[in-house]
Scaffold this motif. Structure first.
Motif, PDB file in Angstrom:
ATOM      1  N   LYS A  48     -36.019  21.337 -14.836  1.00 18.05           N
ATOM      2  CA  LYS A  48     -36.733  20.071 -15.050  1.00 18.05           C
ATOM      3  C   LYS A  48     -36.166  19.329 -16.262  1.00 18.05           C
ATOM      4  CE  LYS A  48     -41.053  21.560 -12.893  1.00 18.05           C
ATOM      5  NZ  LYS A  48     -42.470  21.966 -13.108  1.00 18.05           N
ATOM      6  N   ALA A  49     -35.771  20.073 -17.284  1.00 16.91           N
ATOM      7  CA  ALA A  49     -35.192  19.444 -18.475  1.00 16.91           C
ATOM      8  C   ALA A  49     -33.895  18.725 -18.129  1.00 16.91           C
ATOM      9  CB  ALA A  49     -34.943  20.493 -19.555  1.00 16.91           C
ATOM     10  N   LEU A  50     -33.117  19.304 -17.215  1.00 21.55           N
ATOM     11  CA  LEU A  50     -31.841  18.694 -16.832  1.00 21.55           C
ATOM     12  C   LEU A  50     -32.029  17.337 -16.167  1.00 21.55           C
ATOM     13  CD1 LEU A  50     -29.913  21.830 -15.484  1.00 21.55           C
ATOM     14  CD2 LEU A  50     -29.304  20.444 -17.477  1.00 21.55           C
ATOM     15  N   THR A  51     -33.163  17.137 -15.512  1.00 21.24           N
ATOM     16  CA  THR A  51     -33.421  15.850 -14.853  1.00 21.24           C
ATOM     17  C   THR A  51     -34.280  14.924 -15.708  1.00 21.24           C
ATOM     18  OG1 THR A  51     -35.324  16.825 -13.712  1.00 21.24           O
ATOM     19  CG2 THR A  51     -33.214  16.850 -12.557  1.00 21.24           C
ATOM     20  N   THR A  52     -35.187  15.502 -16.494  1.00 24.69           N
ATOM     21  CA  THR A  52     -36.146  14.698 -17.257  1.00 24.69           C
ATOM     22  C   THR A  52     -35.573  14.187 -18.570  1.00 24.69           C
ATOM     23  OG1 THR A  52     -37.962  15.975 -16.295  1.00 24.69           O
ATOM     24  CG2 THR A  52     -38.445  14.681 -18.283  1.00 24.69           C
ATOM     25  N   TRP A  53     -34.905  15.042 -19.317  1.00 20.42           N
ATOM     26  CA  TRP A  53     -34.436  14.635 -20.640  1.00 20.42           C
ATOM     27  C   TRP A  53     -33.382  13.531 -20.605  1.00 20.42           C
ATOM     28  CZ3 TRP A  53     -33.943  19.862 -23.815  1.00 20.42           C
ATOM     29  CH2 TRP A  53     -35.193  20.471 -23.855  1.00 20.42           C
ATOM     30  N   PRO A  54     -32.400  13.591 -19.681  1.00 19.36           N
ATOM     31  CA  PRO A  54     -31.440  12.475 -19.627  1.00 19.36           C
ATOM     32  C   PRO A  54     -32.103  11.149 -19.278  1.00 19.36           C
ATOM     33  CG  PRO A  54     -30.563  14.403 -18.489  1.00 19.36           C
ATOM     34  CD  PRO A  54     -32.006  14.682 -18.771  1.00 19.36           C
ATOM     35  N   ARG A  55     -33.205  11.213 -18.537  1.00 17.73           N
ATOM     36  CA  ARG A  55     -33.889   9.985 -18.118  1.00 17.73           C
ATOM     37  C   ARG A  55     -34.844   9.464 -19.191  1.00 17.73           C
ATOM     38  NH1 ARG A  55     -37.391  11.706 -13.869  1.00 17.73           N
ATOM     39  NH2 ARG A  55     -38.965  11.932 -15.530  1.00 17.73           N
ATOM     40  N   ASP A  56     -35.642  10.376 -19.776  1.00 20.87           N
ATOM     41  CA  ASP A  56     -36.694   9.976 -20.706  1.00 20.87           C
ATOM     42  C   ASP A  56     -36.325  10.133 -22.173  1.00 20.87           C
ATOM     43  OD1 ASP A  56     -38.114   9.566 -18.404  1.00 20.87           O
ATOM     44  OD2 ASP A  56     -39.274  11.434 -18.553  1.00 20.87           O
ATOM     45  N   GLY A  57     -35.202  10.784 -22.431  1.00 23.05           N
ATOM     46  CA  GLY A  57     -34.819  11.039 -23.812  1.00 23.05           C
ATOM     47  C   GLY A  57     -35.259  12.415 -24.278  1.00 23.05           C
ATOM     48  N   LEU A  58     -34.680  12.878 -25.364  1.00 25.71           N
ATOM     49  CA  LEU A  58     -34.990  14.200 -25.874  1.00 25.71           C
ATOM     50  C   LEU A  58     -36.406  14.255 -26.445  1.00 25.71           C
ATOM     51  CD1 LEU A  58     -31.688  15.072 -27.787  1.00 25.71           C
ATOM     52  CD2 LEU A  58     -32.478  16.065 -25.639  1.00 25.71           C
ATOM     53  N   GLN A  60     -39.363  15.516 -28.978  1.00 21.31           N
ATOM     54  CA  GLN A  60     -39.305  15.764 -30.415  1.00 21.31           C
ATOM     55  C   GLN A  60     -39.093  17.239 -30.717  1.00 21.31           C
ATOM     56  OE1 GLN A  60     -42.730  14.318 -32.515  1.00 21.31           O
ATOM     57  NE2 GLN A  60     -41.882  14.756 -34.535  1.00 21.31           N
ATOM     58  N   ASN A  61     -39.694  18.107 -29.916  1.00 13.50           N
ATOM     59  CA  ASN A  61     -39.542  19.555 -30.076  1.00 13.50           C
ATOM     60  C   ASN A  61     -39.120  20.133 -28.726  1.00 13.50           C
ATOM     61  OD1 ASN A  61     -39.845  22.359 -30.360  1.00 13.50           O
ATOM     62  ND2 ASN A  61     -41.507  22.118 -31.846  1.00 13.50           N
ATOM     63  N   PRO A  62     -37.809  20.219 -28.457  1.00 11.08           N
ATOM     64  CA  PRO A  62     -37.335  20.679 -27.139  1.00 11.08           C
ATOM     65  C   PRO A  62     -37.853  22.064 -26.768  1.00 11.08           C
ATOM     66  CG  PRO A  62     -35.537  19.685 -28.379  1.00 11.08           C
ATOM     67  CD  PRO A  62     -36.683  19.821 -29.332  1.00 11.08           C
ATOM     68  N   GLU A  63     -37.913  22.979 -27.729  1.00  6.76           N
ATOM     69  CA  GLU A  63     -38.367  24.334 -27.443  1.00  6.76           C
ATOM     70  C   GLU A  63     -39.827  24.340 -27.003  1.00  6.76           C
ATOM     71  OE1 GLU A  63     -38.648  27.189 -30.714  1.00  6.76           O
ATOM     72  OE2 GLU A  63     -37.282  28.474 -29.572  1.00  6.76           O
ATOM     73  N   ALA A  64     -40.666  23.576 -27.698  1.00  6.93           N
ATOM     74  CA  ALA A  64     -42.085  23.502 -27.330  1.00  6.93           C
ATOM     75  C   ALA A  64     -42.251  22.855 -25.956  1.00  6.93           C
ATOM     76  CB  ALA A  64     -42.858  22.712 -28.392  1.00  6.93           C
ATOM     77  N   TRP A  65     -41.406  21.859 -25.643  1.00  9.42           N
ATOM     78  CA  TRP A  65     -41.459  21.210 -24.323  1.00  9.42           C
ATOM     79  C   TRP A  65     -41.177  22.230 -23.232  1.00  9.42           C
ATOM     80  CZ3 TRP A  65     -38.726  20.451 -19.934  1.00  9.42           C
ATOM     81  CH2 TRP A  65     -39.036  19.351 -19.126  1.00  9.42           C
ATOM     82  N   LEU A  66     -40.146  23.042 -23.431  1.00  7.63           N
ATOM     83  CA  LEU A  66     -39.806  24.055 -22.434  1.00  7.63           C
ATOM     84  C   LEU A  66     -40.934  25.075 -22.295  1.00  7.63           C
ATOM     85  CD1 LEU A  66     -36.042  24.767 -23.260  1.00  7.63           C
ATOM     86  CD2 LEU A  66     -36.943  23.699 -21.180  1.00  7.63           C
ATOM     87  N   LEU A  67     -41.509  25.465 -23.409  1.00 12.48           N
ATOM     88  CA  LEU A  67     -42.581  26.455 -23.365  1.00 12.48           C
ATOM     89  C   LEU A  67     -43.795  25.915 -22.615  1.00 12.48           C
ATOM     90  CD1 LEU A  67     -43.613  29.206 -24.244  1.00 12.48           C
ATOM     91  CD2 LEU A  67     -44.329  28.189 -26.400  1.00 12.48           C
ATOM     92  N   THR A  68     -44.176  24.686 -22.911  1.00  8.41           N
ATOM     93  CA  THR A  68     -45.327  24.086 -22.238  1.00  8.41           C
ATOM     94  C   THR A  68     -45.060  23.903 -20.749  1.00  8.41           C
ATOM     95  OG1 THR A  68     -45.906  22.917 -24.279  1.00  8.41           O
ATOM     96  CG2 THR A  68     -46.893  22.114 -22.236  1.00  8.41           C
TER      97      THR A  68
END
Length: 410
Positions: A48-58, A60-68
Motif C-alpha cells: 500500500k505504501a508503494l501506491t499511496t506514498w508516491p501519490r499522497d506524499g511521505l 510524517q512518521n513512515p514507520e508509524a504509518w506502516l504499523l497502523t
C-alpha cells in the motif's frame, strides 16, 4: 509527483522496510501471538505504501504509518476468518493495544522475544538462525545464503518450508518461560553473531546498512545480557563483538583500501570498547563455564594486546583455537587455526592443518583460499599460490578485499 520526488519516496520505502521490518513484525507478532499473520499484514502495508506514498506524499512518521496500516490489515483479516471464534483472542489483543498507545509514538522493540520464538523446538534447528535473520532483522535469502555458503534458491526454499511449518503447525508467538530460555539460548546467540558477521562483511567503506546491522547485533546482545545476566556465553558474545567493533576505524585507510588485522594501526582502535570487551570477558570466565564465544573473544583479546605490547602471542591463539575445535569444528575455526599455526610454528605446519579440512566444505569459503594463498606464497610455491589467490579473488565480494588480494598476487 515528479521523477525526483518519486525516487526519494521509493528510497524512503526501501529504507524504512530495511531498517524497521524486524521491529514491526516483532511488535505485531507480540500483539497477536501469530508470526505468519504479522508478516502478511506488514507485506500488505508495504504494498500500500508503494501506491499511496508516491501519490499522497511521505507521511510524517513512515514507520508509524506502516504499523497502523498493518494493524488495520490484521483486524480485517481476522474479521474475515471462517472460524471467527478462533480469531477472537487475537482481535481482542489488537483492539486492546490500539487503545493503550499512540501509534505515532515509539513502540516497544520486541525483537529479542521474537528471536526466542523462532528458536521453537518444533522448528528444524538447522533453520533457526536463518529464520531469525530474515524474520527479526529483515535480511533477504540471498544475504543469508552467503553467510551459510549455500545458494540463495536453496536458502529461500528452506525459509519457506520453515514458515509453512510455523503457520500450519500452529506455532504461536509465545515467549518461553524463564526456565526454558537456556534451551533456546544457543540458537539466539548464533543468530545475533551471524547478524553481526553479515553486517561486518557489508561494511564496505561507508556502507551504513552494514554498520547499522552490526550495531543492532551488539544492542541485542546487551538486551539479552539484561535478561540472562548469569549466562557466560552471552558475556562472551558481547565481548567478541566489542573487540571487533573496536577495530572498525582501522579496517580501511583514507582511500578506502582494505587493511588486514595484522597490518592495522592499533592507535586507531577504540580503547573504551576494548576495555569494555575485556571486562565482559573477565566476567564470563568468572562464571566458570567455558564456551565457543568466550574462546573466540579470548583470541580477539590476544590480538588486542598488540595495542599495549606491540606483539602477538600466537602460541596462545593456537591453544584457544584447539579448544574451539573441540567445541565447534567449523570451517571458519579450522581455517583460523591453520593461519595461527602458520604464525606460531611455520607455513609447513599451517599448510598441513589446511589439508586436513575436507575440500568439499571450502569450495565457496573465501577465507580458506586467502589463507592458503598466503601460506603457499610464504613457502615459495608461486604457481600454487597464484591459483589459490585466483580462487580467493573470485569469491571476494568486497572490492577493497579483491584489490588487496590482487596486489598480494602480483
Amino acid at each position: 509527483m515528479n521523477g525526483s520526488s518519486q525516487e526519494i519516496t521509493h528510497r524512503t520505502i526501501e529504507r524504512v522496510a530495511r531498517e524497521s521490518y524486524g521491529r514491526l513484525v516483532a511488535y505485531l507478532s507480540a500483539q497477536t501471538h501469530d508470526l505468519a499473520r504479522a508478516e502478511d499484514a506488514l507485506s500488505d502495508a508495504l504494498l500500500k505504501a508503494l501506491t499511496t506514498w508516491p501519490r499522497d506524499g511521505l507521511p510524517q512518521n513512515p514507520e508509524a504509518w506502516l504499523l497502523t496500516t498493518a494493524r488495520h490489515s490484521l483486524i480485517d483479516l481476522i474479521r474475515h476468518q471462517r472460524v471467527v471464534s478462533e480469531s477472537e483472542p487475537a482481535l481482542l489483543l489488537l483492539k486492546e493495544h490500539s487503545t493503550e498507545m499512540d501509534f505515532s509514538a515509539n513502540f516497544p522493540d520486541e525483537r529479542l522475544k521474537l528471536l526466542f520464538v523462532c528458536a521453537h523446538p518444533a522448528i528444524d534447528p538447522a533453520i533457526h538462525t536463518p529464520l531469525m535473520l530474515q524474520t527479526v532483522l529483515g535480511l533477504d535469502a540471498a544475504r543469508i545464503a552467503g553467510a551459510f555458503l549455500i545458494s540463495p534458491k536453496t536458502m529461500g526454499q528452506r525459509l519457506v518450508r520453515a514458515k509453512t511449518k510455523v503457520r500450519d503447525g500452529g506455532i504461536r508467538f509465545e515467549v518461553p518461560e524463564q526456565r526454558d530460555l537456556p534451551q533456546r539460548l544457543d540458537a539466539v546467540l548464533d543468530a545475533i553473531y551471524a547478524a553481526f558477521g553479515i553486517g561486518w562483511d557489508d561494511m564496505v567503506g561507508g556502507d551504513q546498512r552494514g554498520q547499522d546491522l552490526a550495531e543492532e547485533a551488539i544492542w541485542l546482545a546487551r538486551v539479552l545480557l539484561q535478561l540472562m545476566p548469569d549466562e557466560a556465553e552471552v558475556l562472551g558474545l558481547l565481548s567478541l563483538m566489542l573487540h571487533c567493533e573496536a577495530r572498525r576505524p582501522a579496517r580501511r585507510d583514507r582511500n578506502g583500501h582494505y587493511i588486514p588485522l595484522s597490518q592495522q594501526d592499533p592507535a586507531l582502535w577504540s580503547l573504551p570498547l576494548i576495555k569494555e570487551a575485556e571486562h565482559r570477558l573477565r566476567q564470563a570466565f568468572n562464571r566458570g563455564r567455558s564456551g565457543r564465544f568466550q574462546l573466540e573473544a579470548a583470541i580477539q583479546s590476544v590480538h588486542a594486546e598488540r595495542a599495549r605490547g606491540g606483539r602477538i602471542e600466537w602460541s596462545a591463539i593456537v591453544q584457544f583455537y584447539e579448544q574451539l575445535i573441540g567445541i565447534s569444528p567449523t570451517v571458519g575455526i579450522r581455517t583460523g587455526h591453520a593461519a595461527a599455526i602458520t604464525e606460531a610454528i611455520g607455513p609447513e605446519a599451517g599448510l598441513a592443518a589446511l589439508h586436513a579440512i575436507e575440500l568439499d566444505t571450502v569450495s565457496r569459503y573465501q577465507p580458506y583460499w586467502a589463507v592458503r594463498a598466503h601460506i603457499l606464497q610464504r613457502l615459495g610455491k608461486s604457481t600454487d599460490a597464484s591459483e589459490a589467490y585466483d580462487r580467493a579473488i573470485g569469491l571476494a565480494e568486497d572490492p577493497a578485499v579483491r584489490e588487496f588480494l590482487l596486489q598480494k598476487r602480483r
